[in-house]
Design a protein around this motif. Structure first.
Motif, PDB file in Angstrom:
ATOM      1  N   ASP A 124     -30.806  -7.934-106.991  1.00  0.00           N
ATOM      2  CA  ASP A 124     -30.049  -9.027-106.393  1.00  0.00           C
ATOM      3  C   ASP A 124     -29.153  -9.654-107.456  1.00  0.00           C
ATOM      4  O   ASP A 124     -29.634 -10.155-108.485  1.00  0.00           O
ATOM      5  CB  ASP A 124     -31.037 -10.060-105.840  1.00  0.00           C
ATOM      6  N   ALA A 125     -27.864  -9.649-107.224  1.00  0.00           N
ATOM      7  CA  ALA A 125     -26.909 -10.164-108.213  1.00  0.00           C
ATOM      8  C   ALA A 125     -27.079 -11.662-108.454  1.00  0.00           C
ATOM      9  O   ALA A 125     -26.651 -12.178-109.497  1.00  0.00           O
ATOM     10  CB  ALA A 125     -25.481  -9.878-107.746  1.00  0.00           C
ATOM     11  N   LEU A 126     -27.728 -12.383-107.526  1.00  0.00           N
ATOM     12  CA  LEU A 126     -27.902 -13.830-107.677  1.00  0.00           C
ATOM     13  C   LEU A 126     -29.259 -14.211-108.266  1.00  0.00           C
ATOM     14  O   LEU A 126     -29.549 -15.396-108.438  1.00  0.00           O
ATOM     15  CB  LEU A 126     -27.730 -14.516-106.313  1.00  0.00           C
ATOM     16  N   GLU A 127     -30.090 -13.206-108.577  1.00  0.00           N
ATOM     17  CA  GLU A 127     -31.406 -13.516-109.139  1.00  0.00           C
ATOM     18  C   GLU A 127     -31.255 -14.069-110.552  1.00  0.00           C
ATOM     19  O   GLU A 127     -30.572 -13.485-111.400  1.00  0.00           O
ATOM     20  CB  GLU A 127     -32.287 -12.271-109.173  1.00  0.00           C
ATOM     21  N   LEU A 128     -31.913 -15.201-110.812  1.00  0.00           N
ATOM     22  CA  LEU A 128     -31.875 -15.818-112.134  1.00  0.00           C
ATOM     23  C   LEU A 128     -32.919 -15.178-113.042  1.00  0.00           C
ATOM     24  O   LEU A 128     -33.981 -14.766-112.574  1.00  0.00           O
ATOM     25  CB  LEU A 128     -32.133 -17.320-112.020  1.00  0.00           C
ATOM     26  N   PRO A 129     -32.659 -15.101-114.357  1.00  0.00           N
ATOM     27  CA  PRO A 129     -33.631 -14.492-115.279  1.00  0.00           C
ATOM     28  C   PRO A 129     -34.952 -15.250-115.265  1.00  0.00           C
ATOM     29  O   PRO A 129     -34.974 -16.477-115.230  1.00  0.00           O
ATOM     30  CB  PRO A 129     -32.938 -14.598-116.641  1.00  0.00           C
ATOM     31  N   CYS A 130     -36.048 -14.503-115.321  1.00  0.00           N
ATOM     32  CA  CYS A 130     -37.377 -15.119-115.333  1.00  0.00           C
ATOM     33  C   CYS A 130     -37.995 -15.123-116.723  1.00  0.00           C
ATOM     34  O   CYS A 130     -38.740 -16.025-117.080  1.00  0.00           O
ATOM     35  CB  CYS A 130     -38.298 -14.369-114.365  1.00  0.00           C
ATOM     36  N   LEU A 131     -37.709 -14.106-117.523  1.00  0.00           N
ATOM     37  CA  LEU A 131     -38.304 -13.997-118.851  1.00  0.00           C
ATOM     38  C   LEU A 131     -37.532 -14.856-119.839  1.00  0.00           C
ATOM     39  O   LEU A 131     -36.306 -14.821-119.894  1.00  0.00           O
ATOM     40  CB  LEU A 131     -38.307 -12.538-119.304  1.00  0.00           C
ATOM     41  N   LEU A 132     -38.266 -15.633-120.625  1.00  0.00           N
ATOM     42  CA  LEU A 132     -37.646 -16.605-121.518  1.00  0.00           C
ATOM     43  C   LEU A 132     -37.665 -16.116-122.959  1.00  0.00           C
ATOM     44  O   LEU A 132     -38.622 -15.488-123.400  1.00  0.00           O
ATOM     45  CB  LEU A 132     -38.395 -17.944-121.429  1.00  0.00           C
TER      46      LEU A 132
ATOM     47  N   LEU B  84     -49.929 -18.706-113.240  1.00  0.00           N
ATOM     48  CA  LEU B  84     -48.605 -18.116-113.383  1.00  0.00           C
ATOM     49  C   LEU B  84     -47.534 -19.199-113.512  1.00  0.00           C
ATOM     50  O   LEU B  84     -47.680 -20.304-112.987  1.00  0.00           O
ATOM     51  CB  LEU B  84     -48.271 -17.247-112.171  1.00  0.00           C
ATOM     52  N   ARG B  85     -46.467 -18.857-114.199  1.00  0.00           N
ATOM     53  CA  ARG B  85     -45.262 -19.681-114.199  1.00  0.00           C
ATOM     54  C   ARG B  85     -44.315 -19.096-113.160  1.00  0.00           C
ATOM     55  O   ARG B  85     -44.006 -17.904-113.193  1.00  0.00           O
ATOM     56  CB  ARG B  85     -44.600 -19.683-115.577  1.00  0.00           C
ATOM     57  N   ALA B  86     -43.854 -19.911-112.240  1.00  0.00           N
ATOM     58  CA  ALA B  86     -42.970 -19.422-111.187  1.00  0.00           C
ATOM     59  C   ALA B  86     -41.608 -19.066-111.749  1.00  0.00           C
ATOM     60  O   ALA B  86     -41.060 -19.756-112.610  1.00  0.00           O
ATOM     61  CB  ALA B  86     -42.827 -20.474-110.094  1.00  0.00           C
ATOM     62  N   CYS B  87     -41.039 -17.974-111.274  1.00  0.00           N
ATOM     63  CA  CYS B  87     -39.679 -17.588-111.648  1.00  0.00           C
ATOM     64  C   CYS B  87     -38.678 -18.466-110.894  1.00  0.00           C
ATOM     65  O   CYS B  87     -38.983 -18.981-109.805  1.00  0.00           O
ATOM     66  CB  CYS B  87     -39.444 -16.110-111.325  1.00  0.00           C
ATOM     67  N   PRO B  88     -37.468 -18.624-111.421  1.00  0.00           N
ATOM     68  CA  PRO B  88     -36.522 -19.571-110.808  1.00  0.00           C
ATOM     69  C   PRO B  88     -35.910 -19.111-109.503  1.00  0.00           C
ATOM     70  O   PRO B  88     -35.318 -19.917-108.789  1.00  0.00           O
ATOM     71  CB  PRO B  88     -35.442 -19.724-111.898  1.00  0.00           C
ATOM     72  N   GLY B  89     -36.003 -17.813-109.161  1.00  0.00           N
ATOM     73  CA  GLY B  89     -35.471 -17.347-107.884  1.00  0.00           C
ATOM     74  C   GLY B  89     -33.989 -17.057-107.956  1.00  0.00           C
ATOM     75  O   GLY B  89     -33.456 -16.596-108.959  1.00  0.00           O
ATOM     76  N   ARG B  90     -33.287 -17.359-106.860  1.00  0.00           N
ATOM     77  CA  ARG B  90     -31.860 -17.049-106.750  1.00  0.00           C
ATOM     78  C   ARG B  90     -31.008 -18.268-107.104  1.00  0.00           C
ATOM     79  O   ARG B  90     -31.408 -19.401-106.902  1.00  0.00           O
ATOM     80  CB  ARG B  90     -31.511 -16.592-105.329  1.00  0.00           C
ATOM     81  N   ALA B  91     -29.830 -17.974-107.617  1.00  0.00           N
ATOM     82  CA  ALA B  91     -28.885 -19.057-107.938  1.00  0.00           C
ATOM     83  C   ALA B  91     -28.345 -19.671-106.650  1.00  0.00           C
ATOM     84  O   ALA B  91     -28.162 -18.975-105.649  1.00  0.00           O
ATOM     85  CB  ALA B  91     -27.750 -18.509-108.782  1.00  0.00           C
ATOM     86  N   ASP B  92     -28.113 -20.971-106.685  1.00  0.00           N
ATOM     87  CA  ASP B  92     -27.504 -21.643-105.542  1.00  0.00           C
ATOM     88  C   ASP B  92     -26.005 -21.375-105.548  1.00  0.00           C
ATOM     89  O   ASP B  92     -25.314 -21.648-106.530  1.00  0.00           O
ATOM     90  CB  ASP B  92     -27.763 -23.153-105.595  1.00  0.00           C
ATOM     91  N   VAL B  93     -25.528 -20.869-104.451  1.00  0.00           N
ATOM     92  CA  VAL B  93     -24.091 -20.590-104.307  1.00  0.00           C
ATOM     93  C   VAL B  93     -23.582 -21.337-103.086  1.00  0.00           C
ATOM     94  O   VAL B  93     -24.241 -21.379-102.041  1.00  0.00           O
ATOM     95  CB  VAL B  93     -23.825 -19.073-104.154  1.00  0.00           C
ATOM     96  N   GLU B  94     -22.435 -21.942-103.202  1.00  0.00           N
ATOM     97  CA  GLU B  94     -21.890 -22.706-102.090  1.00  0.00           C
ATOM     98  C   GLU B  94     -21.745 -21.812-100.839  1.00  0.00           C
ATOM     99  O   GLU B  94     -21.177 -20.724-100.910  1.00  0.00           O
ATOM    100  CB  GLU B  94     -20.513 -23.260-102.470  1.00  0.00           C
ATOM    101  N   GLY B  95     -22.347 -22.278 -99.776  1.00  0.00           N
ATOM    102  CA  GLY B  95     -22.290 -21.520 -98.525  1.00  0.00           C
ATOM    103  C   GLY B  95     -23.387 -20.496 -98.395  1.00  0.00           C
ATOM    104  O   GLY B  95     -23.469 -19.790 -97.393  1.00  0.00           O
TER     105      GLY B  95
END
Length: 286
Positions: free
Chosen positions: A76-84, A272-283
């Motif tokens: 998913d192109a909108l998935e935010l990185p989970c590993l820090l 577990l630490r939850a991953c941030p999920g998908r980026a918020d995009v307008e619309g």
């Protein structure tokens, strides 16, 4: 055909699994893991995150089409990185310089207990999990320590990263390299008492009669559900388990030995630490 697996894919000869397009391939490719969301469907997970000091590719996975061929990256192109990468804020030099690596195969996990009569495997309560390592090098750039974490993904494409162990996971009698015995066993009452007695002697820092090393350099190579959990278990069910099922971890020791541990699945995926999920995009309603 197999009664529980459905149609089987056959590789009558040695078959290379590929990464496509070709320009995304590295000189060395290893530690891939597979997802099997349904009979007849397979996906290869290549990378967890941006490899350090290399051209950035990000998390990548693809569908296996047969004969070793795969699709292009389906992440998913909108998935935010989970590993820090925590090096910038880490004060302890022993905890700096780590890189993330895939370590084991994946297993499907149903997030309820087998003994619960109401527990049924459904899309919304099923995930994949696997061991990943955070690898720390020594001054020769050789592995000093592999920290064991558990990563959890959703059980259907695009296999979103859901969570990761908040802290490295050690077995009850396992020693982490890079720290002293005292630091490893600072929550063990017997060892704490031994340390106190030892420090009465000048120029002594390690306990005499305290915890001994079980293994100084360990890494996890495989995970599997314990055999014969039910009387009529089919072959296709070996990759699926519940929170109260036991998982067998294959552990390499000091590059010369091996061991194993049996742990309930529910214990491996707690804290577990939850991953941030998908980026918020307008619309975007996702």
């Amino acid at each position: 055909m197999h009664p529980s697996l459905g149609p089987l894919k056959s590789y009558p000869t040695l078959t290379e699994l590929t990464r496509n397009p070709p320009e995304t391939r590295s000189l060395i490719e290893k530690n891939w893991l597979l997802f099997f969301p349904s009979p007849g469907e397979s996906y290869i997970h290549y990378d967890l995150s941006y490899p350090k000091n290399t051209s950035a590719r990000g998390r990548t996975f693809a569908k296996l089409l047969g004969n070793g061929f795969t699709t292009a990256n389906l992440t998913d192109a909108l998935e935010l990185p989970c590993l820090l990468d925590t090096d910038a804020t880490e004060s302890d030099e022993v905890k700096r310089g780590g890189t993330w690596h895939q370590a084991t195969n994946s297993l499907r996990l149903v997030l309820c207990e087998r003994k619960d009569a109401l527990c049924r495997a459904q899309a919304e309560n099923t995930v994949f999990f696997a061991v990943i390592h955070r690898k720390f090098p020594n001054y020769l750039d050789l592995p000093l320590r592999y920290e064991r974490h558990f990563m959890v993904w959703s059980a259907s494409p695009p296999f979103s990263m859901l969570g990761i162990s908040q802290h490295p996971i050690l077995m009850a009698n396992e020693t982490a390299s890079g720290w002293t015995e005292s630091q490893n066993w600072d929550d063990d009452a017997v060892n704490v008492a031994a340390v106190a007695r030892t420090k009465m002697h000048k120029n002594t820092t390690e306990p005499y009669g305290g915890k001994e090393y079980w293994a100084y350099f360990t890494y996890t190579v495989s995970i599997a559900y314990a055999w014969a959990r039910t009387a009529m278990e089919e072959a296709g069910e070996k990759n699926v388990g519940f929170l109260d099922d036991e998982v067998v971890l294959g552990i390499g020791i000091d590059d010369k030995g091996q061991g194993f541990a049996r742990v309930r699945a529910g214990e491996l995926v707690q804290c577990l630490r939850a991953c941030p999920g998908r980026a918020d995009v307008e619309g975007d309603d996702g």
